[in-house]
Design a protein around this motif. Sequence first.
Motif, PDB file in Angstrom:
ATOM      1  N   ASN A 472       0.848  -1.186   0.000  1.00 16.56           N
ATOM      2  CA  ASN A 472       0.000   0.000   0.000  1.00 16.56           C
ATOM      3  C   ASN A 472       0.888   1.241   0.000  1.00 16.56           C
ATOM      4  O   ASN A 472       1.601   1.494   0.976  1.00 16.56           O
ATOM      5  CB  ASN A 472      -0.923   0.012   1.217  1.00 16.56           C
ATOM      6  N   LEU A 497      -3.894  -0.583  -8.262  1.00 13.47           N
ATOM      7  CA  LEU A 497      -5.291  -0.328  -7.909  1.00 13.47           C
ATOM      8  C   LEU A 497      -5.302   0.983  -7.144  1.00 13.47           C
ATOM      9  O   LEU A 497      -4.831   1.063  -6.008  1.00 13.47           O
ATOM     10  CB  LEU A 497      -5.845  -1.469  -7.049  1.00 13.47           C
ATOM     11  N   ARG A 498      -5.824   2.026  -7.781  1.00 15.97           N
ATOM     12  CA  ARG A 498      -5.774   3.367  -7.204  1.00 15.97           C
ATOM     13  C   ARG A 498      -7.057   3.652  -6.435  1.00 15.97           C
ATOM     14  O   ARG A 498      -8.163   3.379  -6.893  1.00 15.97           O
ATOM     15  CB  ARG A 498      -5.558   4.416  -8.294  1.00 15.97           C
ATOM     16  N   ASN A 499      -6.873   4.249  -5.259  1.00 16.10           N
ATOM     17  CA  ASN A 499      -7.996   4.679  -4.423  1.00 16.10           C
ATOM     18  C   ASN A 499      -7.627   6.026  -3.826  1.00 16.10           C
ATOM     19  O   ASN A 499      -6.957   6.093  -2.791  1.00 16.10           O
ATOM     20  CB  ASN A 499      -8.301   3.643  -3.345  1.00 16.10           C
ATOM     21  N   GLY A 500      -8.047   7.105  -4.497  1.00 15.16           N
ATOM     22  CA  GLY A 500      -7.626   8.430  -4.063  1.00 15.16           C
ATOM     23  C   GLY A 500      -6.136   8.599  -4.297  1.00 15.16           C
ATOM     24  O   GLY A 500      -5.634   8.420  -5.405  1.00 15.16           O
ATOM     25  N   THR A 502      -3.878   6.768  -2.750  1.00 17.70           N
ATOM     26  CA  THR A 502      -3.222   5.517  -2.355  1.00 17.70           C
ATOM     27  C   THR A 502      -3.296   4.523  -3.503  1.00 17.70           C
ATOM     28  O   THR A 502      -4.336   4.372  -4.147  1.00 17.70           O
ATOM     29  CB  THR A 502      -3.877   4.907  -1.107  1.00 17.70           C
TER      30      THR A 502
END
Length: 619
Positions: A472, A497-500, A502
């Motif tokens: 992460n 895998l982008r989340n915002g 992160t």
Amino acid sequence: MKKLLLPLFSLSLCSLYGQQIIRQQLDWQDTPQTFLFAGESIQQWGFAGAKFDDAAPSHPLWVYRMPVSGPGELEVEVLEVAWENYDKAVAPEDEQLGSQLRITTQIVREPEGYFAKLSGVPISKTSSGYRRARAFVLQTRLLSRGEQRGDPINSVLSDGEVYQIAIAQSGVYRLSYRFLKEELGISKLDNIDPRNLRLYGNEGGIVPYDINAPRPVDLQENPIYIEGEEDGSFDGSDYILFYAEGPNKWRYNADTDQYMLEENIYSQRNYYFLKLDSEAGQRLSEQSSLNTTTYTTSSYDGLLRYGEDRFNALHEIETTATGTGQHWYTDYFKFAREKDYSAEFDLSGFLPQEPIYVQAVMALRAATGSRFYLDINGQTLSSERASSVMIGGPNEIRQELAVNTKISGTVTVPTTELSLVLRYPHPGGEAQSEAWLDYIQLRPRMALRYPGQGQMYFRDSRTFTQLSTTFNVSGISDAVQIWDITNPTQARRQQLLRNGTTASFGVSTQDQLRTFVAFRVDDALTEAEAVGKIEPQNLHSLESHDMLIVYHPDLAEAALRLAEHRRQHDGLRVATASTTQVYNEYASGRAEPSAIRDFAAEIFSRDGSLRYLLLVGDG
């Protein structure tokens, strides 16, 4: 514990389908021997035939020699070990011990033929204490190198237009249109198909000193990314991206859980070769992310090191004043006996709740045993005791002039404000003493957070025993890419895998230390240094010869004239090569002497007829 069924004799060797089985039984002494070494009491447990050395005086070494059919690499598998617990005194060298039996091998050529040497310390260290091996069974298999380094091949430098570039440090590099045309000198850049560009070069570090150690047969093709190549032309806004290693290389020892920097003492650059080919070159591929993993991490091993090649101990010692030898040091301690190194390390982003692993090496020279110390935020780490050396007298130059000793330990630092002072006090009031600092290395635990610019390298030794790991990484924008550079000559772009802000990704990690680099594509990435176009060369294609002449380019005329004389006067089959040509094909352009050895060894491997190697230079 399984019981080993061993023959009555202590060692047996049998062959099974091309493999060999070694059964070894060790007859340990009933009591240890104790003696003084470097002013300290050393305990030695031995067995019949055990070898000892000063580097690890408490560790008995098992050594075995056997004939093999030819050159190559000997693969060893430990099938069984009969362990027994015993009462061993703690020694500084015990940090080299693992929990299992480790065997190293080396194959050498002697007048009688090829022989394999197997060795290992039959001691292990576990959470419950020390164990020694009473008996063990090994299975060996010879991996022949004949197919790799026997028959002639054509070097990748033998045809096409090839341009050489220099790399000062590891990183992701951008080659712009301007660089390629104006600095590197590719005059017909506007008329080439960029899809046929190929990049060749080998990883950093030093060409192995061991002739039997694995190494590439030739320069390896590296994957590259070319922006805008789809239209078949290299336009003004197009560029090349690739990962390259500099001359130095970080290596990780999983058995000791230690990182070491392999510094190239021969070259300050590594070199790569851009080839204008007629066929499509290798391109950067994407590495898929695993959906599920067995471990997750949001931190990594920071590697902070202070060390420069500035002082030569043999130059500073008055009785030698030669300035020779392979080892150079960072700082000299004779009149000043302590120095503050706090400003040399930046702990930004480290996790204060985690310990910092510390390593430092100095060479100490004193007429009595001595140590050096590191004071770190109120905690003191002491080195191993270095033995005394002879100072003065007619035989001084024939003795060991300085003794390397090491600090290895951990400290806790509550804030990013580091205080680090090195001390080398006068040992026992002894005035005749001096020391040379090799390096100080810190390994803090760092938060896995991209700083917003530059290139961030990360690897996590805690993942080594995990089947698979999710990383992460925070602070990630859309412009940031992460490349897997575990194999530096086969970099791959990691799927994220982008989340915002992160990004997460999963990869397999068991028994391998995965290494990554994060960077912004729109950042001002470093450009390589242009060397220029090189002429085609093909030393790998040479057949068997009686004599090799390797010459410095400035002495080409004399070397070629001598070669012709030997052909006409002595009837010898003579091949010639410049040092530049040898370095290009056998050391990725670096001026390393082992490259000349590898070149000669390859020609010798053709049929064994090579008798003479002549080096022509100005010493």
